[in-house]
Design a protein around this motif. Structure first.
Motif, short mmCIF file in Angstrom:
data_model
loop_
_atom_site.label_atom_id
_atom_site.label_comp_id
_atom_site.label_asym_id
_atom_site.label_seq_id
_atom_site.Cartn_x
_atom_site.Cartn_y
_atom_site.Cartn_z
N ASP A 32 13.57 44.07 -39.42
CA ASP A 32 14.07 46.14 -39.00
C ASP A 32 15.52 46.25 -38.14
OD1 ASP A 32 12.61 46.63 -41.34
OD2 ASP A 32 11.10 47.27 -39.84
N TRP A 33 15.41 46.20 -36.86
CA TRP A 33 16.24 46.00 -36.32
C TRP A 33 17.51 46.01 -36.70
CZ3 TRP A 33 19.73 43.43 -32.51
CH2 TRP A 33 20.00 43.98 -32.24
N ALA A 34 18.17 44.03 -36.76
CA ALA A 34 18.44 43.54 -36.59
C ALA A 34 19.48 44.46 -37.67
CB ALA A 34 18.68 42.32 -37.46
N LEU A 35 18.72 44.50 -39.16
CA LEU A 35 19.52 45.25 -40.04
C LEU A 35 19.98 46.30 -40.44
CD1 LEU A 35 16.89 44.46 -43.36
CD2 LEU A 35 18.81 43.15 -42.44
N ARG A 36 19.20 47.14 -39.23
CA ARG A 36 20.03 48.19 -38.86
C ARG A 36 21.62 48.28 -37.78
NH1 ARG A 36 14.56 51.55 -37.56
NH2 ARG A 36 14.44 49.58 -36.15
N HIS A 37 21.12 47.23 -36.76
CA HIS A 37 22.08 47.51 -35.27
C HIS A 37 23.09 46.05 -35.56
CE1 HIS A 37 20.06 50.78 -33.95
NE2 HIS A 37 18.89 49.68 -34.11
N PHE A 38 22.76 45.22 -36.61
CA PHE A 38 23.29 44.23 -35.69
C PHE A 38 24.19 43.46 -37.28
CE2 PHE A 38 23.69 39.70 -34.93
CZ PHE A 38 24.06 39.27 -33.81
N CYS A 39 23.71 43.45 -38.61
CA CYS A 39 23.96 42.75 -40.08
C CYS A 39 25.27 44.51 -40.37
CB CYS A 39 22.93 42.65 -40.65
SG CYS A 39 22.17 41.99 -40.31
N CYS A 40 25.69 43.67 -41.59
CA CYS A 40 26.92 44.56 -41.74
C CYS A 40 26.87 44.20 -42.94
CB CYS A 40 28.24 44.81 -41.08
SG CYS A 40 29.10 43.32 -40.93
N ALA A 41 27.39 44.79 -44.16
CA ALA A 41 28.33 45.03 -45.52
C ALA A 41 28.73 43.42 -45.61
CB ALA A 41 28.31 45.56 -46.31
N SER A 93 4.14 32.49 -47.16
CA SER A 93 5.01 32.37 -47.29
C SER A 93 6.74 33.27 -47.95
CB SER A 93 5.64 31.65 -46.25
OG SER A 93 5.18 31.29 -45.00
N GLN A 94 6.34 32.74 -49.27
CA GLN A 94 7.74 33.37 -49.90
C GLN A 94 6.98 34.30 -50.33
OE1 GLN A 94 6.51 30.41 -53.51
NE2 GLN A 94 8.21 29.77 -53.24
N THR A 95 5.79 35.13 -50.94
CA THR A 95 5.40 36.44 -50.73
C THR A 95 6.62 37.92 -49.91
OG1 THR A 95 3.92 36.03 -51.64
CG2 THR A 95 3.82 38.72 -51.57
N LEU A 96 6.17 36.68 -48.53
CA LEU A 96 7.17 37.86 -47.68
C LEU A 96 8.22 36.99 -47.14
CD1 LEU A 96 6.63 38.64 -44.63
CD2 LEU A 96 7.02 36.08 -43.89
N MET A 97 9.04 36.66 -47.45
CA MET A 97 10.14 36.38 -48.03
C MET A 97 10.92 37.03 -49.08
SD MET A 97 11.04 34.48 -45.43
CE MET A 97 11.75 33.02 -45.00
N GLU A 98 10.09 37.77 -49.99
CA GLU A 98 10.55 37.96 -51.29
C GLU A 98 10.60 39.59 -50.74
OE1 GLU A 98 8.21 36.81 -54.36
OE2 GLU A 98 8.65 35.16 -54.34
N LYS A 99 9.71 40.32 -49.79
CA LYS A 99 9.86 40.89 -50.02
C LYS A 99 11.24 41.24 -48.53
CE LYS A 99 4.59 42.57 -50.12
NZ LYS A 99 3.46 42.58 -49.52
N LEU A 100 11.16 40.67 -47.88
CA LEU A 100 12.24 40.90 -46.67
C LEU A 100 13.27 41.23 -47.09
CD1 LEU A 100 10.91 39.34 -43.74
CD2 LEU A 100 10.47 41.66 -44.04
N SER A 101 13.31 40.20 -48.71
CA SER A 101 15.18 39.64 -48.86
C SER A 101 15.45 41.37 -49.94
CB SER A 101 15.05 38.58 -50.20
OG SER A 101 14.70 37.69 -49.30
N VAL A 102 14.17 41.32 -50.22
CA VAL A 102 14.38 43.15 -51.78
C VAL A 102 15.05 43.84 -49.83
CG1 VAL A 102 13.50 44.44 -53.02
CG2 VAL A 102 13.39 42.23 -53.46
N GLN A 103 14.15 44.13 -49.19
CA GLN A 103 14.63 45.73 -48.03
C GLN A 103 15.39 44.71 -47.42
OE1 GLN A 103 12.00 45.60 -44.90
NE2 GLN A 103 12.58 47.18 -44.28
N LEU A 134 18.76 43.36 -49.05
CA LEU A 134 19.53 44.06 -50.07
C LEU A 134 19.72 45.68 -49.79
CD1 LEU A 134 18.58 41.46 -53.10
CD2 LEU A 134 20.90 41.20 -51.30
N LYS A 135 18.93 46.17 -49.82
CA LYS A 135 18.73 47.65 -49.85
C LYS A 135 19.29 48.13 -48.46
CE LYS A 135 14.23 48.07 -53.35
NZ LYS A 135 13.34 48.62 -52.91
N VAL A 136 19.04 47.59 -47.92
CA VAL A 136 19.28 48.60 -46.84
C VAL A 136 20.32 47.97 -45.61
CG1 VAL A 136 18.68 49.25 -44.05
CG2 VAL A 136 17.10 48.94 -45.18
N SER A 137 20.98 46.70 -45.53
CA SER A 137 22.58 46.27 -45.65
C SER A 137 23.39 45.77 -46.34
CB SER A 137 21.74 45.60 -44.68
OG SER A 137 21.22 45.78 -43.21
N ARG A 138 23.12 45.74 -48.15
CA ARG A 138 23.93 44.69 -49.06
C ARG A 138 24.32 43.46 -48.57
NH1 ARG A 138 26.21 50.15 -48.77
NH2 ARG A 138 28.09 49.29 -47.51
#
Length: 171
Positions: free
Chosen positions: A45-54, A76-86, A88-92
């Motif tokens: 979450d921190w990386a998406l908010r403070h480190f990554c950009c579109a 593990s696949q389920t975890l990766m899918e959930k994080l991937s969707v999040q 995409l929504k948060v940081s494009r």
């Protein structure tokens, strides 16, 4: 070596934030090491908010002891899918997921050598130095052995800062 210095009149005000020649580069490769724990989620979450950009390319890496174990692999696949969707929504950002086999620290460093990201973001459990030495620590291993810049997110820092701001507002 030559340097170019900009001269300003006394009446002019220079703004570092509006300098057109400095532009934040997009399309960077950023690796985020994740697992099923809350500290890892906090770092993600921190990386998406403070480190990554579109426009950045986020490589999510998760290490498992064996790829042959279907239950572990599917979780593990389920975890990766959930994080991937999040992500995409948060940081494009563009997402690339990898589930790798082996010791977590070594597997993360090996993937970092392949991908060559600008940074490897990961969480830490916040153990004491003695606990890390006795039990081992993935973040400690990556800090010393990873070729890319390790960004280790310590648990509780953001929450502590937010609490202190709230407590100041109440007074």
């Amino acid at each position: 070596m030559s340097f170019r210095m900009q001269t300003l009149n006394e009446e002019e005000e220079y703004s570092w934030t509006h300098n057109d020649s400095i532009d934040r580069r997009t399309g960077r490769d950023i690796m985020i090491a994740v697992d099923h724990g809350p500290k890892s989620k906090h770092a993600f979450d921190w990386a998406l908010r403070h480190f990554c950009c579109a426009g950045d390319i986020v490589h999510l890496v998760h290490s498992v002891s064996s790829l042959k174990n279907n239950i572990v692999y599917q979780a593990s696949q389920t975890l990766m899918e959930k994080l991937s969707v999040q992500a995409l929504k948060v940081s494009r950002v563009k997402i690339v997921t990898r589930i790798v086999e082996g010791d977590a620290g070594k597997a993360i460093c090996k993937e970092a050598e392949k991908v060559k990201p600008i940074a490897v973001v990961m969480g830490t459990r916040g153990r004491s130095l003695m606990q890390s030495v006795l039990q081992g620590s993935v973040s400690e291993y990556c800090f010393h052995n990873c070729k890319a810049a390790p960004v280790i997110i310590v648990p509780g820092i953001v929450e502590a800062r937010e609490e202190s701001v709230v407590s100041l507002d109440k007074k």
